[in-house]
Design an enzyme around this catalytic site. Structure first.
Site, PDB file in Angstrom:
ATOM      1  N   ARG A   1      36.611  24.421  24.704  1.00  0.00           N
ATOM      2  CA  ARG A   1      35.806  25.101  25.710  1.00  0.00           C
ATOM      3  C   ARG A   1      35.462  26.563  25.423  1.00  0.00           C
ATOM      4  O   ARG A   1      34.770  27.231  26.356  1.00  0.00           O
ATOM      5  CB  ARG A   1      36.766  24.779  27.055  1.00  0.00           C
ATOM      6  CG  ARG A   1      35.860  25.417  28.371  1.00  0.00           C
ATOM      7  CD  ARG A   1      36.277  24.643  29.521  1.00  0.00           C
ATOM      8  NE  ARG A   1      35.921  25.230  30.765  1.00  0.00           N
ATOM      9  CZ  ARG A   1      36.710  25.966  31.440  1.00  0.00           C
ATOM     10  NH1 ARG A   1      37.960  26.396  31.095  1.00  0.00           N
ATOM     11  NH2 ARG A   1      36.268  26.526  32.532  1.00  0.00           N
TER      12      ARG A   1
ATOM     13  N   CYS B   1      36.047  13.629  32.800  1.00  0.00           N
ATOM     14  CA  CYS B   1      37.041  13.230  33.707  1.00  0.00           C
ATOM     15  C   CYS B   1      38.039  14.035  34.392  1.00  0.00           C
ATOM     16  O   CYS B   1      37.893  15.200  34.013  1.00  0.00           O
ATOM     17  CB  CYS B   1      37.884  11.992  32.822  1.00  0.00           C
ATOM     18  SG  CYS B   1      39.015  13.177  31.552  1.00  0.00           S
TER      19      CYS B   1
ATOM     20  N   ALA C   1      39.975  16.248  32.135  1.00  0.00           N
ATOM     21  CA  ALA C   1      39.357  17.496  31.909  1.00  0.00           C
ATOM     22  C   ALA C   1      39.083  18.443  32.806  1.00  0.00           C
ATOM     23  O   ALA C   1      39.248  19.681  32.508  1.00  0.00           O
ATOM     24  CB  ALA C   1      37.678  16.817  31.353  1.00  0.00           C
TER      25      ALA C   1
ATOM     26  N   HIS D   1      39.615  19.642  39.320  1.00  0.00           N
ATOM     27  CA  HIS D   1      39.812  20.967  39.802  1.00  0.00           C
ATOM     28  C   HIS D   1      40.817  21.150  41.045  1.00  0.00           C
ATOM     29  O   HIS D   1      41.291  21.879  41.133  1.00  0.00           O
ATOM     30  CB  HIS D   1      38.217  21.506  40.238  1.00  0.00           C
ATOM     31  CG  HIS D   1      37.449  21.421  39.072  1.00  0.00           C
ATOM     32  ND1 HIS D   1      36.032  21.064  39.709  1.00  0.00           N
ATOM     33  CD2 HIS D   1      37.423  21.775  37.960  1.00  0.00           C
ATOM     34  CE1 HIS D   1      35.316  21.015  38.382  1.00  0.00           C
ATOM     35  NE2 HIS D   1      36.211  21.361  37.442  1.00  0.00           N
TER      36      HIS D   1
END
Ligand code: CFM
Ligand code: HCA
Length: 529
Positions: free
Chosen positions: A85, A51, A54, A183
């Protein structure tokens, strides 16, 4: 019927039509290799995508070690992003390191009903009291957007009250169609509130930023090691093992190197526009990829000594790994792979596999845009000269993004000839005929493709690796590198080759037989006494 038709044929006509556009039989289609990407997943289909939260908190912001990052939302969102991660960060003298922590407001039903701002304020007060951070980030998850908490106002008030930097990110999970929107949200705020504030003294003429390098399994450290050996100064890395202070100074570099284009092209382009610092697409995955990249950077700086040092370092590094690489190549040559990851890696890792004689027969991105598949021309941004008459604005297919170019046509052609202009090609150009490119590959399709293509290895994430393993096919996680890494640069290539060889020569998964294939699990009698 072709493999694609075989897979698609099992869908209803509407789903068939939709999914067909996301699949390309490379160089063997009527669509000129065009692919549908960066659009909504069909509801009900088990996608592997993540999503917006994330992409923002997990991917871009997560690795910044000295920003205390509070997730404003239910605890599950925080738990999911906690340590999975593998972005590594060293603790440095005088720089806070919160990478091991997970901070959350742990929203409950009453907060949803009556509003969560009070709880967020309290969480900030508690964090300041316990940790005395110089920077706090607030990241909201889905319910916050739905109830309308004003996290930006809370951030402003906290800055005033505690004299710290506090940046809010409205990265509710449901925004956009994948991680990609996140991002962008992270990049925008970093550009707005962080970059440009530093005044660190830069010592080298060859000062670079590394963008889109998140130091997964230590990748960034290997890249930095090589660059430093040659004589580059790394001003900032976005965002692997970074501190806010590093990022504040990004505008002081001479050049930005872009490793993962997908997650960070926004910052590269914004730094270029605002500070006139050009960017260059690089790839430190794969031995040949790394060599080519190092030569391209040297070419950009056009300095004799630097160019010579580049060759010395390349020769030395190759000497150190040549035997290992040759050995692993002898073990892996002729094997086949499928790769399905989020963005750029599905392309970059094909170079490393190619170094080892492994061919990629299926590749795809969770959230790559069309340019990651199809490529695009990226033209260098060159500052206008005094009488900047030669301003052109051009539109480049396929993503129809605009680039401004301050150069006469003959100069553009010269750059094209020198290949400086073709910085960025999508993965299609590196895929052979008879291979497949599939966007937003789902659970069902993964199973179907594996059955038909039978690759020796499937590079995947945590969710889809089970599909491979249950099909008796080896999987390596290309997001987290399982527990391994680094995989970048020269030394990383050897680590990767070793891990893949170990996997392929330990075919444990092919011995697994689902119990219901041997004995029926449902037993019963019909009627009777
Ligand atoms: Fe870039 Fe990444 Fe990737 Fe990415 Fe990601 Fe990642 Fe990835 Mo997972 S930034 S696009 S959003 S290279 S987290 S470090 S592994 S999906 S291919
Ligand atoms: C994310 C992060 C992720 C997930 C990895 C996976 C990562 O997009 O939320 O699915 O295995 O690399 O950690 O891509």
């Amino acid at each position: 019927m072709s493999v694609l038709e075989n897979v698609l044929d099992q869908y209803s006509s509407r789903v068939y039509k939709n999914r067909k556009e996301h699949m390309v039989d490379v160089n063997n289609n009527e669509n000129n290799n065009q692919i549908a990407a960066n659009v909504r997943t069909i509801p009900g289909i088990i996608t592997q995508r993540g999503c917006c939260y994330a992409g923002c908190k997990g991917v871009v912001l997560g690795p910044i070690k000295d920003a205390l990052q509070i997730v404003h939302g239910p605890i599950g969102c925080s738990y999911y992003a906690w340590g999975t991660r593998r972005h590594k960060g060293k603790t440095e003298e005088g720089v806070d390191n919160y990478l091991q922590y997970s901070f959350s407001t742990d929203m409950q039903e009453p907060d949803i009903v009556f509003g969560g701002e009070k709880k967020l304020k309290k969480a900030i007060a508690e964090a300041v009291d316990l940790f005395h951070p110089s920077t706090i980030f607030i990241c909201s998850t889905c319910p916050v957007g739905l109830i309308g908490d004003d996290i930006h106002a809370v951030a402003k008030a906290a800055e005033k009250e505690y004299g710290i930097k506090c940046i809010a990110y409205s990265c509710e999970g449901y925004k956009g169609v994948s991680q990609s929107a996140g991002h962008h949200i992270a990049n925008n705020q970093i550009m707005r509130y962080v970059i440009g504030e530093g005044d660190r003294e830069i010592k080298s003429k060859f000062a670079v930023n590394i963008l889109g390098e998140y130091n997964i399994g230590g990748d960034g450290w290997e890249t930095e090691r090589i660059l430093k050996r040659i004589g580059y100064e790394v001003v900032s890395t976005f965002t692997g093992d970074s501190s806010i202070e590093d990022l504040k100074n990004a505008h002081k570099a001479n050049l930005s190197l872009v490793q993962c284009h997908r997650s960070i092209n926004y910052i590269a382009e914004m730094i270029e526009e605002r500070y006139g610092i050009p960017w260059m697409k690089v790839n430190f995955i794969g031995v040949q990829g790394t060599i080519e990249t190092l030569r391209n950077i040297a070419k950009y700086f056009n300095d004799e000594e630097l160019t010579a040092k580049t060759e010395v370092v390349i020769a030395d590094e190759i000497g150190l790994i040549a035997d290992d690489m040759a050995y692993y190549k002898s073990k892996l040559k002729g094997k086949t792979a499928a790769i399905y990851v989020g963005g750029s890696r599905a392309h970059h890792y094909q170079f490393l596999l190619h170094d080892l004689g492994v061919s990629t027969i299926l590749a795809g991105y969770e959230f790559g845009h069309r340019d990651e598949y199809e490529g695009r021309e990226v033209l260098p941004f060159i500052k206008p000269d005094a009488d900047s008459k030669n301003i052109e604005s051009i539109t480049v297919e396929p993503d129809k993004e605009k680039y401004h170019l301050y150069l006469p046509e003959e100069e553009i052609n010269k750059l094209k000839e020198e290949k400086l202009i073709d910085y960025y090609g999508g993965m299609i150009k590196d895929m052979a005929n008879g291979t497949y490119m599939v966007d937003d590959l789902n659970h069902f399709e993964t199973e179907e493709f594996l059955k038909r293509l039978k690759p020796d290895i499937f590079f995947s994430g945590i969710k889809d690796k089970f599909v491979a393993q249950k099909s008796g096919i080896l999987s390596r996680q290309l997001h987290s590198y399982d527990y391994s890494g680094p995989y970048s640069g020269f030394r990383g290539a050897v680590n990767f080759a070793r891990d893949v060889t170990m996997g392929i020569y330990t075919p444990a998964w092919s011995f697994v037989k689902a119990p219901w294939k041997n004995t029926p699990v449902l037993e019963g009698t019909l009627g009777g006494e």
